[in-house]
Design a protein around this motif. Structure first.
Motif, short mmCIF file in Angstrom:
data_model
loop_
_atom_site.label_atom_id
_atom_site.label_comp_id
_atom_site.label_asym_id
_atom_site.label_seq_id
_atom_site.Cartn_x
_atom_site.Cartn_y
_atom_site.Cartn_z
N GLY A 13 0.80 -1.23 0.00
CA GLY A 13 0.00 0.00 0.00
C GLY A 13 0.83 1.27 0.00
N ASN A 14 2.13 1.17 0.23
CA ASN A 14 2.98 2.37 0.27
C ASN A 14 3.06 3.04 -1.10
OD1 ASN A 14 3.46 1.63 2.92
ND2 ASN A 14 5.52 0.89 2.54
N THR A 15 3.34 2.27 -2.13
CA THR A 15 3.45 2.84 -3.47
C THR A 15 2.08 3.24 -4.00
OG1 THR A 15 5.47 1.57 -3.88
CG2 THR A 15 4.35 2.45 -5.81
N GLU A 16 1.04 2.52 -3.61
CA GLU A 16 -0.32 2.92 -4.00
C GLU A 16 -0.66 4.29 -3.41
OE1 GLU A 16 -4.86 1.19 -4.07
OE2 GLU A 16 -3.45 0.34 -2.62
N GLU A 17 -0.29 4.53 -2.17
CA GLU A 17 -0.54 5.84 -1.56
C GLU A 17 0.25 6.92 -2.29
OE1 GLU A 17 -2.12 8.76 1.08
OE2 GLU A 17 -2.81 6.82 0.35
N MET A 18 1.48 6.61 -2.66
CA MET A 18 2.26 7.57 -3.45
C MET A 18 1.54 7.88 -4.76
SD MET A 18 6.23 6.32 -3.05
CE MET A 18 6.88 7.78 -3.90
N ALA A 19 1.03 6.85 -5.44
CA ALA A 19 0.31 7.04 -6.70
C ALA A 19 -0.89 7.96 -6.49
CB ALA A 19 -0.14 5.69 -7.26
N ASN A 20 -1.65 7.73 -5.43
CA ASN A 20 -2.81 8.56 -5.13
C ASN A 20 -2.41 10.01 -4.90
OD1 ASN A 20 -4.81 6.52 -5.27
ND2 ASN A 20 -4.31 5.85 -3.21
N LEU A 21 -1.35 10.23 -4.15
CA LEU A 21 -0.89 11.59 -3.84
C LEU A 21 -0.36 12.29 -5.09
CD1 LEU A 21 0.88 10.76 -0.47
CD2 LEU A 21 -1.14 12.24 -0.73
N ILE A 22 0.42 11.60 -5.89
CA ILE A 22 0.95 12.17 -7.12
C ILE A 22 -0.20 12.51 -8.07
CG2 ILE A 22 2.31 11.64 -9.19
CD1 ILE A 22 4.23 10.08 -7.24
N ALA A 23 -1.16 11.62 -8.19
CA ALA A 23 -2.33 11.87 -9.04
C ALA A 23 -3.09 13.10 -8.56
CB ALA A 23 -3.24 10.64 -9.06
N ILE A 119 11.14 9.15 -4.50
CA ILE A 119 11.18 7.99 -3.61
C ILE A 119 10.90 8.41 -2.18
CG2 ILE A 119 12.78 6.73 -5.09
CD1 ILE A 119 15.02 7.30 -3.11
N VAL A 120 10.26 7.52 -1.44
CA VAL A 120 10.02 7.74 -0.01
C VAL A 120 10.31 6.45 0.74
CG1 VAL A 120 8.25 9.51 -0.40
CG2 VAL A 120 7.55 7.17 -0.03
N ASN A 121 10.70 6.61 1.98
CA ASN A 121 10.95 5.47 2.85
C ASN A 121 9.62 5.02 3.46
OD1 ASN A 121 11.96 4.61 5.96
ND2 ASN A 121 13.08 3.74 4.24
N LEU A 122 9.22 3.80 3.12
CA LEU A 122 7.98 3.19 3.60
C LEU A 122 6.75 4.01 3.21
CD1 LEU A 122 9.35 1.89 7.03
CD2 LEU A 122 8.99 0.59 4.91
N PHE A 123 5.86 4.32 4.15
CA PHE A 123 4.59 4.98 3.85
C PHE A 123 4.76 6.49 3.79
CE2 PHE A 123 0.33 6.58 4.73
CZ PHE A 123 -0.44 5.78 3.89
N PRO A 124 4.25 7.13 2.73
CA PRO A 124 4.39 8.58 2.63
C PRO A 124 3.41 9.32 3.55
CG PRO A 124 3.15 7.76 0.77
CD PRO A 124 3.58 6.56 1.57
N GLU A 125 3.96 10.04 4.49
CA GLU A 125 3.13 10.89 5.35
C GLU A 125 3.92 12.14 5.68
OE1 GLU A 125 2.06 8.53 8.72
OE2 GLU A 125 4.08 7.85 9.05
N GLY A 126 3.22 13.16 6.15
CA GLY A 126 3.88 14.42 6.49
C GLY A 126 4.61 15.01 5.29
#
Length: 141
Positions: A13-23, A119-126
């Motif tokens: 789910g980490n890269t999926e969250e990145m995809a959502n945020l980038i979108a 790139i982000v380490n694990l889950f993107p937050e903050g």
């Protein structure tokens, strides 16, 4: 209005969250964005986009995901010449070697690589979540 395809693979789910945020960032600038898990992606999603964003986490010994993303990337190599491409993904350990290798590989296909990937380490937050949204905003400008 720019057409953007965001094609990604995510196991945790980490890269999926990145995809959502980038979108979301790309949509803020008025782009038409298609968010597509790589298993559902088609060559038309690549060809019909003005901007292509590809996402994969770092796997194993610093590679992109091998069962779905790797074959997809290989399948589009003749369809991406001169296209603007952004790469993104999450990692748990290492120093981002998989992203450097991926950027180099895509460059060999003749694409216009946007920056050096996101790139982000694990889950993107903050701040890392903000970094992803900003990446989406900048690539569509």
């Amino acid at each position: 209005m720019k057409k953007v395809s965001v094609i990604y693979w995510s196991g945790t789910g980490n890269t999926e969250e990145m995809a959502n945020l980038i979108a979301k960032g790309a949509q803020e600038n008025g782009s038409e964005v298609k968010l597509i898990p790589v298993g559902n992606a088609k060559i038309e999603d690549v060809v019909n986009s003005d901007i292509l964003l590809l996402g994969s986490p770092s796997m194993g010994s610093e590679t992109i995901e091998e069962s779905e993303m790797e074959p997809f990337v290989e399948s589009i190599k003749d369809s991406v010449k001169d296209k603007t491409v952004g790469l993104f993904g999450s990692y748990d350990w290492g120093d981002g070697e998989w992203m450097r290798n991926w950027v180099e590989r895509m460059g060999s296909y003749g694409v216009n690589i946007f920056e050096e990937g996101c790139i982000v380490n694990l889950f993107p937050e903050g701040e890392e979540a903000n970094k992803c949204m900003d990446y989406g905003r900048r690539i569509v400008k």
